[in-house]
Design a protein around this motif. Structure first.
Motif, short mmCIF file in Angstrom:
data_model
loop_
_atom_site.label_atom_id
_atom_site.label_comp_id
_atom_site.label_asym_id
_atom_site.label_seq_id
_atom_site.Cartn_x
_atom_site.Cartn_y
_atom_site.Cartn_z
N TYR A 82 -8.94 19.24 17.65
CA TYR A 82 -10.04 18.77 16.78
C TYR A 82 -9.92 19.37 15.38
O TYR A 82 -10.13 18.69 14.38
CB TYR A 82 -11.40 19.13 17.39
N ASP A 83 -9.57 20.65 15.29
CA ASP A 83 -9.42 21.29 13.98
C ASP A 83 -8.25 20.71 13.20
O ASP A 83 -8.27 20.68 11.97
CB ASP A 83 -9.24 22.80 14.15
N ALA A 84 -7.22 20.25 13.88
CA ALA A 84 -6.03 19.73 13.22
C ALA A 84 -6.25 18.33 12.67
O ALA A 84 -5.54 17.91 11.75
CB ALA A 84 -4.86 19.72 14.19
N THR A 85 -7.21 17.59 13.17
CA THR A 85 -7.41 16.22 12.71
C THR A 85 -8.10 16.21 11.35
O THR A 85 -8.91 17.07 11.03
CB THR A 85 -8.26 15.40 13.70
N GLU A 86 -7.75 15.24 10.54
CA GLU A 86 -8.38 15.06 9.24
C GLU A 86 -9.58 14.12 9.41
O GLU A 86 -9.51 13.17 10.18
CB GLU A 86 -7.39 14.43 8.25
N PRO A 87 -10.66 14.37 8.69
CA PRO A 87 -11.80 13.46 8.79
C PRO A 87 -11.46 12.10 8.19
O PRO A 87 -10.71 12.01 7.21
CB PRO A 87 -12.90 14.16 8.00
N VAL A 89 -11.93 9.01 5.99
CA VAL A 89 -12.64 8.71 4.74
C VAL A 89 -12.66 7.21 4.58
O VAL A 89 -11.62 6.55 4.58
CB VAL A 89 -11.94 9.37 3.52
#
Length: 125
Positions: A82-87, A89
């Motif tokens: 989850y931390d590695a994924t980019e939000p 946009v």
């Protein structure tokens, strides 16, 4: 007879000189009210049976106790993924262009409009 007449005249004269608040009250009975009061006093409610609630009131039972959720076995790997994924946009270019073309610049243009100085009012003499 003249004595009785004289006495009646004196009594009538005394009554007329004194103020009397007594009046002859005609007792008028309200038949409907009397009937209503009599029926109310004569009313005897039917006794309520002890099992009158059966079929009307539902039996209460507690809902089942919820179970606590269990965390997944590989929680650390899911958190790192989850931390590695980019939000994601979302770019709304068409909406921004149409709003600027209509004379509305969005929130920034509105804030710039609010920050402008007010025009000075000229007084005519």
């Amino acid at each position: 007879m003249s004595i009785l007449f004289r006495q009646a005249t004196v009594v009538a004269h005394q009554v007329s000189r004194t103020r009397s608040f007594a009046s002859s009250v005609v007792s008028r009975k309200d038949l409907i009210q009397d009937l209503y009061v009599r029926e109310i006093k004569a009313y005897k409610p039917a006794p309520i049976p002890k099992d009158a609630h059966v079929g009307v009131v539902k039996q209460y039972s507690l809902p089942p106790t919820p179970k606590a959720p269990t965390p997944p076995a590989d929680l650390a790997s899911q958190l790192s993924a989850y931390d590695a994924t980019e939000p994601a946009v979302v770019v709304e270019t068409k909406a921004a262009e149409s709003s600027e073309g209509a004379g509305e610049g969005g929130a920034d243009a509105y804030l710039a409009f609010l920050e402008q100085d007010l025009p000075k009012v000229e007084h005519h003499h």
